[in-house]
Scaffold this motif. Sequence first.
Motif, short mmCIF file in Angstrom:
data_model
loop_
_atom_site.label_atom_id
_atom_site.label_comp_id
_atom_site.label_asym_id
_atom_site.label_seq_id
_atom_site.Cartn_x
_atom_site.Cartn_y
_atom_site.Cartn_z
N MET A 133 0.85 -1.20 0.00
CA MET A 133 0.00 0.00 0.00
C MET A 133 0.88 1.24 0.00
N SER A 134 0.64 2.15 -0.89
CA SER A 134 1.49 3.33 -1.02
C SER A 134 1.24 4.31 0.11
N ALA A 135 2.26 5.20 0.30
CA ALA A 135 2.12 6.23 1.33
C ALA A 135 0.97 7.17 1.01
N GLN A 136 0.74 7.42 -0.30
CA GLN A 136 -0.37 8.29 -0.69
C GLN A 136 -1.71 7.70 -0.28
N GLN A 137 -1.87 6.37 -0.47
CA GLN A 137 -3.11 5.72 -0.06
C GLN A 137 -3.29 5.81 1.44
N LEU A 138 -2.20 5.63 2.19
CA LEU A 138 -2.28 5.72 3.64
C LEU A 138 -2.68 7.13 4.06
N ASP A 139 -2.10 8.16 3.41
CA ASP A 139 -2.44 9.53 3.76
C ASP A 139 -3.89 9.82 3.46
N VAL A 140 -4.40 9.32 2.33
CA VAL A 140 -5.80 9.54 1.99
C VAL A 140 -6.71 8.88 3.01
N LYS A 141 -6.38 7.65 3.38
CA LYS A 141 -7.19 6.95 4.38
C LYS A 141 -7.15 7.67 5.72
N LYS A 142 -5.95 8.12 6.10
CA LYS A 142 -5.83 8.82 7.37
C LYS A 142 -6.63 10.12 7.35
N SER A 143 -6.55 10.83 6.23
CA SER A 143 -7.30 12.08 6.12
C SER A 143 -8.81 11.83 6.16
N TRP A 144 -9.25 10.78 5.47
CA TRP A 144 -10.67 10.46 5.45
C TRP A 144 -11.14 10.06 6.84
N ARG A 145 -10.31 9.29 7.58
CA ARG A 145 -10.67 8.92 8.95
C ARG A 145 -10.79 10.16 9.83
N ALA A 146 -9.85 11.10 9.66
CA ALA A 146 -9.90 12.32 10.46
C ALA A 146 -11.17 13.11 10.17
N ILE A 147 -11.56 13.20 8.90
CA ILE A 147 -12.78 13.94 8.55
C ILE A 147 -14.01 13.24 9.12
N ARG A 148 -14.05 11.92 9.00
CA ARG A 148 -15.20 11.18 9.54
C ARG A 148 -15.26 11.29 11.06
N ARG A 149 -14.08 11.27 11.68
CA ARG A 149 -14.04 11.37 13.14
C ARG A 149 -14.53 12.74 13.60
N SER A 150 -14.22 13.77 12.84
CA SER A 150 -14.64 15.13 13.19
C SER A 150 -15.83 15.57 12.33
N ARG A 151 -16.69 14.62 12.03
CA ARG A 151 -17.82 14.92 11.13
C ARG A 151 -18.77 15.95 11.72
N LEU A 152 -18.84 16.05 13.04
CA LEU A 152 -19.70 17.07 13.64
C LEU A 152 -19.17 18.46 13.35
N LEU A 153 -17.85 18.63 13.40
CA LEU A 153 -17.26 19.93 13.08
C LEU A 153 -17.49 20.27 11.62
N VAL A 154 -17.30 19.28 10.74
CA VAL A 154 -17.53 19.52 9.31
C VAL A 154 -19.00 19.84 9.06
N ALA A 155 -19.90 19.12 9.75
CA ALA A 155 -21.33 19.38 9.58
C ALA A 155 -21.68 20.78 10.10
N ALA A 156 -21.06 21.19 11.21
CA ALA A 156 -21.32 22.53 11.73
C ALA A 156 -20.84 23.60 10.76
N ALA A 157 -19.67 23.38 10.16
CA ALA A 157 -19.16 24.33 9.16
C ALA A 157 -20.07 24.37 7.94
N ALA A 158 -20.57 23.21 7.53
CA ALA A 158 -21.49 23.17 6.40
C ALA A 158 -22.79 23.91 6.73
N ALA A 159 -23.27 23.76 7.97
CA ALA A 159 -24.49 24.46 8.38
C ALA A 159 -24.29 25.97 8.38
N VAL A 160 -23.11 26.41 8.85
CA VAL A 160 -22.80 27.85 8.81
C VAL A 160 -22.76 28.34 7.37
N GLY A 161 -22.13 27.54 6.49
CA GLY A 161 -22.08 27.91 5.08
C GLY A 161 -23.46 27.95 4.46
N LEU A 162 -24.32 27.01 4.85
CA LEU A 162 -25.70 26.99 4.34
C LEU A 162 -26.44 28.26 4.74
#
Length: 405
Positions: A1-30
């Motif tokens: 598995m390439s380092a790029q794939q690992l970074d993408v997975k890690k980034s996606w996990r971080a976004i999913r883990r902080s999905r409430l923050l992302v959802a709050a930012a999306a609500a503010v943008g809405l």
Amino acid sequence: MSAQQLDVKKSWRAIRRSRLLVAAAAAVGLLGGIGYAFLQPPMYNASALIVLPPPPASAAGSATGAQSIDTQVYIAESGPVLLSAGQNVTPTLSTEATRARVKATAVTEDVIRIDAKGPSAKQATGLANAVAQVYLVFITTDQKLPGDLGKRTGARILEEAVNAHGGSMIVHTGIYGGLGALLGAIAGAVIVLARERGDRRLRLRDEISDAVGLPVLASVSSYRATDPSDWANLLEHYTPTAVDAWALRKVLHNLALDVKGGRQVSLTVISFADDDKARPLGPQLAAFAGTVGISSSLVIDQHHDKPSGEVALEIHLVLVDREAPHLDGTERTTRTIIALSAGTVTAEELARLAVATVADDRAIDGLVVTDPDPFDRTIGRVAQAQRRTGSRLPTLLTGTARRTR
């Protein structure tokens, strides 16, 4: 598995883990997009058509329509035409405001379409007709104009602007609200990734295991205990879920502590004093042992909490400082484990604790992770060198049990 794939997975996990923050930012943008939509109401569009006479023929007998129609479009969008048209509508418009709302297009070689926008259907149709009328005045005037346009006849309005389309507030609000939500979600994701970039806390079982080279024995849901009544309730009425019960049983079995007779055994559970989710693990083990027929006692700061008579399992809870851990003065036990919650400790802090434990002449038998990352599919029991080979490794289908309503 390439380092790029690992970074993408890690980034996606971080976004999913902080999905409430992302959802709050999306609500503010809405909300921001909806607010902007109300500040900039939707524009209506209207069109007027002007038909020109056939272009004059050249000396060779060929028509010069292409050059002529481009000239007419240029005149229709010129400053004098737009200035006069802007003065002929209500409310009046400046030349720049009119230019922003009007667009002239050559539909064919002898038909020009004037498109105009306005905050209301009446203003849109009025502006389109005003530009068309002023344009006709300019091309039939006695004044000298570019080309052979003086006293030109035959140009007329083919179709006046009568109806306007667009202007739907629902569609307008939906477009800007959706765009605002998208931009807000992107901004939230960027914030999460920027914060994650500097976050060295260990979240995955494999990361925790690699930090000190010790296996993760099990993952358990933490018990929320904030006051003495909670601790008393934990010791007297703790009832784990089936998944947690199986995990606790595996801990006792892997440490050879699930004895119901014979010699007395003991276990030291070490955790950081400020790790609220890992501190209850010792009492959880003691309470669970009693439910499976293993008499147990709990020792906290040399204070025994045990039933009368001999017990088969004695559990010592040792809390240490995160910056300067030490185990001086604590009693030796048969086994020693470290309890920590996912996402609360760095590799350096965990290594300091392991060094302090070994310096006290203790062997660490394993780690127990409380409240694992819900997106963690690793098990923390495979050697780091084996993981680097890229071969398919066992993963967990779930971390801990999720209670359903």
